[in-house]
Scaffold this motif. Sequence first.
Motif, mmCIF file in Angstrom:
data_model
loop_
_atom_site.group_PDB
_atom_site.id
_atom_site.type_symbol
_atom_site.label_atom_id
_atom_site.label_comp_id
_atom_site.label_asym_id
_atom_site.label_seq_id
_atom_site.Cartn_x
_atom_site.Cartn_y
_atom_site.Cartn_z
ATOM 1 N N UNK A 84 0.859 -1.202 0.000
ATOM 2 C CA UNK A 84 0.000 0.000 0.000
ATOM 3 C C UNK A 84 0.887 1.242 0.000
ATOM 4 N N UNK A 85 0.304 2.366 -0.440
ATOM 5 C CA UNK A 85 1.057 3.614 -0.308
ATOM 6 C C UNK A 85 0.672 4.269 1.022
ATOM 7 N N UNK A 86 1.143 5.486 1.259
ATOM 8 C CA UNK A 86 0.883 6.089 2.579
ATOM 9 C C UNK A 86 -0.598 6.433 2.784
ATOM 10 N N UNK A 87 -1.397 6.368 1.715
ATOM 11 C CA UNK A 87 -2.844 6.590 1.855
ATOM 12 C C UNK A 87 -3.621 5.279 1.908
ATOM 13 N N UNK A 88 -2.906 4.181 2.099
ATOM 14 C CA UNK A 88 -3.508 2.837 2.178
ATOM 15 C C UNK A 88 -4.175 2.408 0.876
ATOM 16 N N UNK A 89 -3.730 2.986 -0.242
ATOM 17 C CA UNK A 89 -4.219 2.564 -1.558
ATOM 18 C C UNK A 89 -3.394 1.378 -2.037
ATOM 19 N N UNK A 90 -4.039 0.490 -2.767
ATOM 20 C CA UNK A 90 -3.309 -0.613 -3.388
ATOM 21 C C UNK A 90 -3.133 -0.272 -4.873
ATOM 22 N N UNK A 102 -6.854 5.864 7.996
ATOM 23 C CA UNK A 102 -6.360 6.447 6.737
ATOM 24 C C UNK A 102 -7.110 5.848 5.543
ATOM 25 N N UNK A 103 -7.309 4.531 5.582
ATOM 26 C CA UNK A 103 -8.016 3.868 4.473
ATOM 27 C C UNK A 103 -9.423 4.443 4.315
ATOM 28 N N UNK A 104 -10.102 4.686 5.448
ATOM 29 C CA UNK A 104 -11.469 5.233 5.382
ATOM 30 C C UNK A 104 -11.448 6.630 4.763
ATOM 31 N N UNK A 105 -10.454 7.437 5.124
ATOM 32 C CA UNK A 105 -10.347 8.789 4.540
ATOM 33 C C UNK A 105 -10.102 8.683 3.033
ATOM 34 N N UNK A 106 -9.279 7.747 2.621
ATOM 35 C CA UNK A 106 -8.998 7.582 1.191
ATOM 36 C C UNK A 106 -10.255 7.132 0.439
ATOM 37 N N UNK A 107 -11.040 6.251 1.077
ATOM 38 C CA UNK A 107 -12.298 5.824 0.454
ATOM 39 C C UNK A 107 -13.226 7.030 0.292
ATOM 40 N N UNK A 108 -13.306 7.855 1.335
ATOM 41 C CA UNK A 108 -14.158 9.045 1.289
ATOM 42 C C UNK A 108 -13.756 9.949 0.114
ATOM 43 N N UNK A 109 -12.469 10.221 -0.018
ATOM 44 C CA UNK A 109 -11.987 11.061 -1.127
ATOM 45 C C UNK A 109 -12.311 10.421 -2.471
#
Length: 305
Positions: free
Chosen positions: A259-265, A293-300
């Motif tokens: 994952x990157x620092x935003x928990x994206x794969x 962090x993953x939840x914030x990335x999903x929101x964005x």
Amino acid sequence: MNKCVDVAILGAGPAGLTAAIYAGRYHLNVMVISEIMGGTAIQAGKVENWPGFSGSGIDLMKKFKKSAEEFGADFLEAGIKKIEKTKEGFIIKTEKKDIFAKTIIIALGTENRKLDIKGEREFLGRGVSYCATCDGFFFKNKKVAVVGGADSCAKTALYLSNFAKEVYIIYRRNKLRCEPISFKKIKKRKNIRIIYNSILRSIKGRESVEQIELETALKNKTKRDFLNVDGIFIEIGSTPITEILSELNLQREKDYIITDKNCKTNIEGVFAAGDITNNKLKQIVTAAGEGAIAAKSVYDYVRFK
Ligand SMILES: Cc1cc2nc3c(=O)[nH]c(=O)nc-3n(C[C@H](O)[C@H](O)[C@H](O)COP(=O)(O)OP(=O)(O)OC[C@H]3O[C@@H](n4cnc5c(N)ncnc54)[C@H](O)[C@@H]3O)c2cc1C
């Protein structure tokens, strides 16, 4: 037509439950799917490193779940069989029903590594265990062995020593790899004995575990010993869950999801958090941090898509 949730969170350990709290607070529709509520953290007899808390892993995870419920997360207790990517998002196939989601957060953690020795499978649930908080109760005033040398092993031994008569730590190297604070506590316990340079070769018994066979390395030779115990706890680490994710073609490092620092794969709409990722520290606090962090990335992702 089945409802499509904003995010399906796969796993209800510290990472999944924290992701559910944050996603709920972002007003996303959340479905948490898991087999074991609280995840591996419920195996911790005493958690001392979640800031501001001292108590059992079970109690801590109950609090996590309560918060996730308060922020509107829905829960499905079911084994996940398969995940399919579609044009619109994802279909999560479970033992009970299919869930449709725009995004997923993978927080499936790890599974216990096995010794693959004679007697391990045969005596599972009859003296062989991978979870002291689940099964330790049955060994009051009995003799038990714990195999391993890292922190989870040390904590398991300490937990068991509160009620077992004797606890043997069997470790293949000559120095435990646990946190110094755990080692200090072990040294103070009169009923814990560490057997270094030893490998567990087999587990023997009739109805249940009665004896273990050890191979101990001496200077120029090895010797075989038999130790009478009523139970054996295997704490030799864990490996990330992989099988059910095979169709997603996720990038991995030694099976851990990158994952990157935003928990994206590497796959669009797929985020990952906790012990299943290639993070450095496998703990409740890091799993929870990544879940947030993953939840914030999903929101964005959902908001700007
Ligand atoms: C004995 C022991 C003691 C520990 N003590 C501490 C401690 O004191 N402090 C600390 O910080 N950490 C401790 N840890 C580590 C901590 O428990 C983990 O780092 C943490 O639980 C990881 O969280 P996670 O959410 O990533 O995964 P997990 O907690 O492993 O959760 C994984 C989730 O995925 C679900 N799942 C997996 N596969 C499927 C499937 N096919 N279908 C449906 N659901 C599935 C599981 O049911 C579970 O809900 C300890 C670990 C052990 C083993």
